[in-house]
Scaffold this motif. Structure first.
Motif, PDB file in Angstrom:
ATOM      1  N   MET A 104      33.957  24.769  34.563  1.00  0.00           N
ATOM      2  CA  MET A 104      34.842  25.870  34.179  1.00  0.00           C
ATOM      3  C   MET A 104      34.024  27.098  33.797  1.00  0.00           C
ATOM      4  O   MET A 104      34.184  28.178  34.344  1.00  0.00           O
ATOM      5  CB  MET A 104      35.739  25.440  33.012  1.00  0.00           C
ATOM      6  CG  MET A 104      36.697  26.523  32.553  1.00  0.00           C
ATOM      7  SD  MET A 104      37.932  26.991  33.792  1.00  0.00           S
ATOM      8  CE  MET A 104      38.920  25.505  33.791  1.00  0.00           C
ATOM      9  N   LEU A 105      33.100  26.924  32.834  1.00  0.00           N
ATOM     10  CA  LEU A 105      32.237  28.044  32.457  1.00  0.00           C
ATOM     11  C   LEU A 105      31.289  28.342  33.606  1.00  0.00           C
ATOM     12  O   LEU A 105      30.750  27.441  34.248  1.00  0.00           O
ATOM     13  CB  LEU A 105      31.445  27.705  31.186  1.00  0.00           C
ATOM     14  CG  LEU A 105      32.275  27.561  29.905  1.00  0.00           C
ATOM     15  CD1 LEU A 105      31.382  27.186  28.733  1.00  0.00           C
ATOM     16  CD2 LEU A 105      33.029  28.843  29.599  1.00  0.00           C
ATOM     17  N   GLY A 106      31.073  29.617  33.858  1.00  0.00           N
ATOM     18  CA  GLY A 106      30.231  30.020  34.968  1.00  0.00           C
ATOM     19  C   GLY A 106      31.023  30.582  36.131  1.00  0.00           C
ATOM     20  O   GLY A 106      30.453  31.163  37.041  1.00  0.00           O
ATOM     21  N   THR A 107      32.356  30.408  36.099  1.00  0.00           N
ATOM     22  CA  THR A 107      33.224  31.008  37.112  1.00  0.00           C
ATOM     23  C   THR A 107      33.531  32.439  36.703  1.00  0.00           C
ATOM     24  O   THR A 107      34.151  32.662  35.659  1.00  0.00           O
ATOM     25  CB  THR A 107      34.532  30.208  37.254  1.00  0.00           C
ATOM     26  OG1 THR A 107      34.221  28.858  37.599  1.00  0.00           O
ATOM     27  CG2 THR A 107      35.422  30.823  38.324  1.00  0.00           C
ATOM     28  N   TYR A 108      33.100  33.385  37.493  1.00  0.00           N
ATOM     29  CA  TYR A 108      33.282  34.788  37.103  1.00  0.00           C
ATOM     30  C   TYR A 108      34.744  35.215  37.248  1.00  0.00           C
ATOM     31  O   TYR A 108      35.395  34.934  38.250  1.00  0.00           O
ATOM     32  CB  TYR A 108      32.418  35.724  37.962  1.00  0.00           C
ATOM     33  CG  TYR A 108      32.664  37.184  37.627  1.00  0.00           C
ATOM     34  CD1 TYR A 108      32.056  37.768  36.519  1.00  0.00           C
ATOM     35  CD2 TYR A 108      33.538  37.948  38.393  1.00  0.00           C
ATOM     36  CE1 TYR A 108      32.302  39.088  36.187  1.00  0.00           C
ATOM     37  CE2 TYR A 108      33.792  39.280  38.068  1.00  0.00           C
ATOM     38  CZ  TYR A 108      33.175  39.843  36.966  1.00  0.00           C
ATOM     39  OH  TYR A 108      33.417  41.146  36.629  1.00  0.00           O
ATOM     40  N   PHE A 109      35.235  35.880  36.230  1.00  0.00           N
ATOM     41  CA  PHE A 109      36.544  36.530  36.299  1.00  0.00           C
ATOM     42  C   PHE A 109      36.567  37.602  35.213  1.00  0.00           C
ATOM     43  O   PHE A 109      35.882  37.501  34.191  1.00  0.00           O
ATOM     44  CB  PHE A 109      37.688  35.527  36.091  1.00  0.00           C
ATOM     45  CG  PHE A 109      37.698  34.878  34.725  1.00  0.00           C
ATOM     46  CD1 PHE A 109      38.455  35.402  33.692  1.00  0.00           C
ATOM     47  CD2 PHE A 109      36.937  33.754  34.479  1.00  0.00           C
ATOM     48  CE1 PHE A 109      38.466  34.812  32.439  1.00  0.00           C
ATOM     49  CE2 PHE A 109      36.931  33.155  33.226  1.00  0.00           C
ATOM     50  CZ  PHE A 109      37.703  33.687  32.205  1.00  0.00           C
ATOM     51  N   TYR A 110      37.323  38.642  35.451  1.00  0.00           N
ATOM     52  CA  TYR A 110      37.463  39.735  34.483  1.00  0.00           C
ATOM     53  C   TYR A 110      38.781  40.437  34.767  1.00  0.00           C
ATOM     54  O   TYR A 110      38.908  41.160  35.745  1.00  0.00           O
ATOM     55  CB  TYR A 110      36.289  40.706  34.594  1.00  0.00           C
ATOM     56  CG  TYR A 110      36.371  41.885  33.636  1.00  0.00           C
ATOM     57  CD1 TYR A 110      36.729  41.703  32.308  1.00  0.00           C
ATOM     58  CD2 TYR A 110      36.084  43.170  34.079  1.00  0.00           C
ATOM     59  CE1 TYR A 110      36.789  42.773  31.436  1.00  0.00           C
ATOM     60  CE2 TYR A 110      36.141  44.250  33.211  1.00  0.00           C
ATOM     61  CZ  TYR A 110      36.492  44.044  31.891  1.00  0.00           C
ATOM     62  OH  TYR A 110      36.561  45.123  31.026  1.00  0.00           O
ATOM     63  N   HIS A 111      39.771  40.203  33.894  1.00  0.00           N
ATOM     64  CA  HIS A 111      41.097  40.783  34.077  1.00  0.00           C
ATOM     65  C   HIS A 111      41.276  42.109  33.327  1.00  0.00           C
ATOM     66  O   HIS A 111      42.338  42.724  33.432  1.00  0.00           O
ATOM     67  CB  HIS A 111      42.174  39.792  33.637  1.00  0.00           C
ATOM     68  CG  HIS A 111      42.095  38.460  34.314  1.00  0.00           C
ATOM     69  ND1 HIS A 111      42.097  38.331  35.687  1.00  0.00           N
ATOM     70  CD2 HIS A 111      41.994  37.198  33.810  1.00  0.00           C
ATOM     71  CE1 HIS A 111      42.032  37.040  36.006  1.00  0.00           C
ATOM     72  NE2 HIS A 111      41.957  36.338  34.886  1.00  0.00           N
ATOM     73  N   GLU A 112      40.282  42.506  32.544  1.00  0.00           N
ATOM     74  CA  GLU A 112      40.317  43.752  31.766  1.00  0.00           C
ATOM     75  C   GLU A 112      41.464  43.756  30.753  1.00  0.00           C
ATOM     76  O   GLU A 112      42.011  44.814  30.416  1.00  0.00           O
ATOM     77  CB  GLU A 112      40.441  44.968  32.681  1.00  0.00           C
ATOM     78  CG  GLU A 112      39.300  45.118  33.673  1.00  0.00           C
ATOM     79  CD  GLU A 112      39.434  46.369  34.524  1.00  0.00           C
ATOM     80  OE1 GLU A 112      40.531  46.966  34.545  1.00  0.00           O
ATOM     81  OE2 GLU A 112      38.447  46.765  35.160  1.00  0.00           O
TER      82      GLU A 112
END
Length: 265
Positions: free
Chosen positions: A1-9
């Motif tokens: 799970m950790l290490g998957t890039y995401f950024y929803h702002e």
């Protein structure tokens, strides 16, 4: 799970939405007969109270040709804290569409974001005008609709709760020293943080079938009719304009439908 890039702002959007709330605040100065002398829009910017107070103190002399225009407002994010009272199941998911593909989204995590809004003024009446234009809208919360995850069109109402109002008068020195009245309003934004949005192997539901029985005893009651509904056309996507085909069937046998074998047995 950790290490998957995401950024929803989401945090950035919440900060911007909070600041936008106070974009159109004005003060007026009037004559004794009620005629308006001037109307001024109160500026607002992001930054800590100490930063603006230091600038005012550096420009303490009233005869300076350039100084910070008062009244003025500043705001900043001061805390982020998990809210267990709004907790949902961490393993629960729901389906969403990005317009083309179906996505799997885990339930969002509730977080409270703390904000401080500081009102700087030279005259107490100016500060009171600003405060009175803000407080009536918070009883004690005001809902903001924020597009939290743009890719799946996830919009939510985020309550902005007014927690407290404080006042201080930072006035020290002689009569030439610039005065600064400061009202501090503290708020809590009850927002949600979403994790990564992933593709799902599950297909769209294109058929719903319901069997109606003659009684409430599931083991012995005989089925009487079956209701089936499908989209029209069957190939329609979630964002298409489509209708439904409905069909009723009546039975006199004692069979029941097996989901695993997908037939009546």
């Amino acid at each position: 799970m950790l290490g998957t890039y995401f950024y929803h702002e989401i945090i950035r959007k919440t900060i911007i939405a909070f600041g936008t709330l106070f974009n159109d605040v004005y003060i007026r100065h009037s004559k004794d007969n009620g005629n308006i002398l001037d109307e001024t829009k109160v500026g607002i910017s992001y930054g800590p109270m100490q930063k603006f107070l230091a600038k005012i103190q550096e420009q303490a002399e009233l005869n300076k040709s350039i100084a910070i225009t008062l009244p003025r407002m500043s705001f900043e994010m001061v805390s982020i804290q998990y809210d267990p009272s709004r907790k949902a199941g961490v393993t629960q998911t729901f389906k969403a569409s990005d317009g083309t593909n179906l996505k799997k989204v885990y339930m969002p995590v509730p977080y409270n974001i703390g904000f401080e809004l500081n009102i700087f003024s030279k005259l107490n009446d100016d500060a009171l005008q600003i405060v009175e234009q803000i407080l009536p809208f918070f009883q004690p919360s005001f809902n903001l609709t924020i597009d939290l995850v743009n890719s799946i069109g996830e919009k939510r109402d985020v309550p902005i709760v007014l927690d407290s109002v404080d006042f201080q008068d930072d006035y020290e020195g002689d009569f030439n020293t610039r005065r600064a009245l400061i009202y501090t309003l503290r708020f809590t934004a009850k927002t949600y943080l979403f994790g990564p949005v992933s593709d799902t192997t599950d297909g769209l539901i294109r058929k719903v079938q319901v069997d109606l029985h003659s009684g409430t005893e599931v083991q012995t009651a005989k089925r009487e009719m079956r209701y089936t509904v499908t989209p029209d056309p069957v190939s329609a996507g979630p964002d298409d304009d489509f209708g439904f085909n409905e069909n009723w069937e009546f039975f006199t046998d004692s069979k029941s439908y097996s989901p695993t074998q997908q037939q009546d047995i």
